[in-house]
Design a protein around this motif. Sequence first.
Motif, mmCIF file in Angstrom:
data_model
loop_
_atom_site.group_PDB
_atom_site.id
_atom_site.type_symbol
_atom_site.label_atom_id
_atom_site.label_comp_id
_atom_site.label_asym_id
_atom_site.label_seq_id
_atom_site.Cartn_x
_atom_site.Cartn_y
_atom_site.Cartn_z
ATOM 1 N N ARG A 284 0.825 -1.202 0.000
ATOM 2 C CA ARG A 284 0.000 0.000 0.000
ATOM 3 C C ARG A 284 0.865 1.262 0.000
ATOM 4 O O ARG A 284 0.465 2.285 -0.565
ATOM 5 N N VAL A 285 2.038 1.188 0.645
ATOM 6 C CA VAL A 285 2.953 2.333 0.639
ATOM 7 C C VAL A 285 3.393 2.642 -0.783
ATOM 8 O O VAL A 285 3.402 3.807 -1.222
ATOM 9 N N TRP A 286 3.743 1.608 -1.524
ATOM 10 C CA TRP A 286 4.206 1.802 -2.894
ATOM 11 C C TRP A 286 3.065 2.239 -3.814
ATOM 12 O O TRP A 286 3.277 3.042 -4.740
ATOM 13 N N TRP A 287 1.879 1.711 -3.571
ATOM 14 C CA TRP A 287 0.732 2.103 -4.392
ATOM 15 C C TRP A 287 0.411 3.588 -4.201
ATOM 16 O O TRP A 287 0.206 4.330 -5.165
ATOM 17 N N LEU A 288 0.343 4.015 -2.930
ATOM 18 C CA LEU A 288 0.080 5.422 -2.655
ATOM 19 C C LEU A 288 1.219 6.306 -3.156
ATOM 20 O O LEU A 288 0.983 7.416 -3.644
ATOM 21 N N GLY A 289 2.456 5.803 -3.038
ATOM 22 C CA GLY A 289 3.587 6.564 -3.556
ATOM 23 C C GLY A 289 3.469 6.793 -5.048
ATOM 24 O O GLY A 289 3.701 7.903 -5.552
ATOM 25 N N ASP A 346 -14.519 11.039 5.252
ATOM 26 C CA ASP A 346 -14.241 10.655 3.863
ATOM 27 C C ASP A 346 -12.928 11.291 3.412
ATOM 28 O O ASP A 346 -12.661 12.459 3.689
ATOM 29 N N ARG A 347 -12.108 10.520 2.716
ATOM 30 C CA ARG A 347 -10.854 11.036 2.171
ATOM 31 C C ARG A 347 -10.849 11.014 0.642
ATOM 32 O O ARG A 347 -10.370 11.964 0.021
ATOM 33 N N PHE A 348 -11.386 9.951 0.030
ATOM 34 C CA PHE A 348 -11.255 9.815 -1.418
ATOM 35 C C PHE A 348 -11.942 10.952 -2.178
ATOM 36 O O PHE A 348 -11.334 11.607 -3.020
ATOM 37 N N TRP A 349 -13.234 11.173 -1.887
ATOM 38 C CA TRP A 349 -13.964 12.183 -2.665
ATOM 39 C C TRP A 349 -13.448 13.591 -2.388
ATOM 40 O O TRP A 349 -13.530 14.473 -3.253
ATOM 41 N N HIS A 350 -12.902 13.804 -1.208
ATOM 42 C CA HIS A 350 -12.326 15.115 -0.898
ATOM 43 C C HIS A 350 -10.944 15.277 -1.538
ATOM 44 O O HIS A 350 -10.398 16.382 -1.552
ATOM 45 N N THR A 351 -10.393 14.162 -2.023
ATOM 46 C CA THR A 351 -9.167 14.231 -2.821
ATOM 47 C C THR A 351 -9.493 14.348 -4.300
ATOM 48 O O THR A 351 -8.925 15.179 -5.023
ATOM 49 N N ALA A 352 -10.424 13.535 -4.757
ATOM 50 C CA ALA A 352 -10.768 13.513 -6.180
ATOM 51 C C ALA A 352 -11.467 14.792 -6.624
ATOM 52 O O ALA A 352 -11.256 15.266 -7.754
ATOM 53 N N GLY A 353 -12.298 15.368 -5.750
ATOM 54 C CA GLY A 353 -13.050 16.569 -6.124
ATOM 55 C C GLY A 353 -12.171 17.711 -6.608
ATOM 56 O O GLY A 353 -12.375 18.239 -7.715
ATOM 57 N N PRO A 354 -11.177 18.143 -5.815
ATOM 58 C CA PRO A 354 -10.299 19.213 -6.277
ATOM 59 C C PRO A 354 -9.531 18.849 -7.553
ATOM 60 O O PRO A 354 -9.228 19.735 -8.378
ATOM 61 N N LEU A 445 -3.805 13.966 -18.137
ATOM 62 C CA LEU A 445 -3.563 12.526 -18.156
ATOM 63 C C LEU A 445 -3.102 12.023 -16.795
ATOM 64 O O LEU A 445 -3.633 11.030 -16.271
ATOM 65 N N THR A 446 -2.117 12.684 -16.194
ATOM 66 C CA THR A 446 -1.586 12.233 -14.897
ATOM 67 C C THR A 446 -2.638 12.365 -13.795
ATOM 68 O O THR A 446 -2.710 11.518 -12.898
ATOM 69 N N THR A 447 -3.452 13.409 -13.862
ATOM 70 C CA THR A 447 -4.512 13.589 -12.859
ATOM 71 C C THR A 447 -5.539 12.466 -12.942
ATOM 72 O O THR A 447 -5.947 11.904 -11.913
ATOM 73 N N GLY A 452 -7.814 7.312 -10.634
ATOM 74 C CA GLY A 452 -8.091 5.891 -10.791
ATOM 75 C C GLY A 452 -7.385 5.035 -9.758
ATOM 76 O O GLY A 452 -7.971 4.108 -9.178
ATOM 77 N N MET A 453 -6.109 5.338 -9.488
ATOM 78 C CA MET A 453 -5.355 4.572 -8.499
ATOM 79 C C MET A 453 -5.918 4.763 -7.099
ATOM 80 O O MET A 453 -5.988 3.809 -6.301
ATOM 81 N N LEU A 454 -6.315 5.975 -6.769
ATOM 82 C CA LEU A 454 -6.871 6.229 -5.442
ATOM 83 C C LEU A 454 -8.231 5.546 -5.272
ATOM 84 O O LEU A 454 -8.580 5.122 -4.163
ATOM 85 N N TRP A 455 -9.001 5.408 -6.362
ATOM 86 C CA TRP A 455 -10.278 4.689 -6.289
ATOM 87 C C TRP A 455 -10.041 3.212 -5.976
ATOM 88 O O TRP A 455 -10.748 2.619 -5.142
ATOM 89 N N VAL A 456 -9.040 2.624 -6.625
ATOM 90 C CA VAL A 456 -8.695 1.228 -6.344
ATOM 91 C C VAL A 456 -8.292 1.071 -4.881
ATOM 92 O O VAL A 456 -8.685 0.107 -4.204
#
Length: 485
Positions: A284-289, A346-354, A445-447, A452-456
């Motif tokens: 998970r560390v590497w995935w988030l990285g 919640d963390r994901f939607w507050h990350t994806a929204g911006p 593209l990078t965004t 997508g990775m954060l959703w997984v």
Amino acid sequence: MSDRPLLSTDNSSHYGASDRSSDSPVLSEYDEQNRQTVETRLLRKLDLRFAFLILMYIMSCMDRTNAAAARLRGFEEDLGMTGNQFNTLMSIFYVGYLLTQTPSNMFLVRMTRPSLYLSNCMAICGAITLFIGVAQTYHDILILRFMVGVVEAAFFPGAIFLLSRWYKRNELGYRTALLACGSPISNAFSALTASGILASLDGTLGFAGWRWLFFVEGILTVVVAVSAIWILPDFPSSSSVWLLPDERVLARLRMEEEVTVRNEHKGTPVEGWSGLIDALTDWRVWWLGAALILMEASLSFRIFFPTLSATMGYNSTITLLLCAPPWILGTATLFLVARHSDATGDRFWHTAGPLFVAIVGFMVAISTMNAAVRYLSLFFMAQAPVAHIVSLTWVMNTFSQSRSKCAVAIALINAMSSLGYIGSSYFWPSRWGPSYANSCGICILTTTMCIGMLWVFRRHLSRCNEAAEAEEQALGLRKGFRYFL
């Protein structure tokens, strides 16, 4: 009213232990009734002292981005830069930044005076910035920029780790946002400061305006760093004269309540390399990285914000002044999003929204060269850094069960994210201007890949929570640790 302390003053022999042993601080019935009073007083004191971290981070961000403002007043010409040399100058900072973050946090977790360590590193950073102002060649500044990155790497991951040792999980998002608001404030304030310095001090004592920019900001950094030695808190396990006995006990107890009964917190001391090994072997560390590498690549526009503002055709002073409003709005958004993220868990939607808002900004910038519309696109882009802060809070929440692993995970993920800046410094070559459509396309593209990775990752944590709940119901256990989604 009774004159006895609100909380027991017995000290725990194992700071952070999740199982209450007989020598842990235990709240009596009287203490439980008055805990809220003590906790409110404790948080007020902590917030006041940690507020100084914001000022430190503002100076830290100014030291890393001042070259972008200097570029508008002869920085490249005076040093004879050609081709991609300026881009290399910007990216070399993140090479040093990447190399030392993890070792620095591993060292910090074993210190008793993190306030002294962070303050000294910042003072050295300010001194190096001063030397940049007197450097005569491109290669001199290249080396000094690398050194700034090496030293400054200690501050941000160290600061957010220090926050995680005082605040509970549902308090961290807002406090991390308060710290991180130093970045957009710095972007706004440094633009205003740079416009004044470059316009008024150019030629004073024979120095070009861009040199005065490094002089002034370097001196301010040193002054703030020295002041921080007596203001910043250390760890709860250290003696703190500014806390009352019941506040010290509660500060330790709050952290004990945050960890689960496992790993190093079962009353055993932290082993030398356990945190590093645990972090390196956790996928998970590497995935988030990797996700944050993509996120930071999409945020590379921050380094070149004055360049993007200059595409509207105004002079350097107005260009720098126009940089401030988007970041002021970004700061306000950061407060609101972070507080709502803590309130909802919640963390994901507050990350994806911006990040979605930033994509809109990139698309608008690609579509037109109209000055007003392009300026509007900068306001949309300036929302993206909010995602970075919420994601870092998510990292701390995810790995909060282990103190040393959390320290290494924060530093390792933040260090990995620096790779995004190293490569993305070349996303904005001058030949792609003034529209920078290719640059914005790469950022879109990078965004998208990052989201997508954060959703997984969110789906993985959701399944872990479901499995934990099923196990507790089967065994008749009370509700335990849950990951924030």
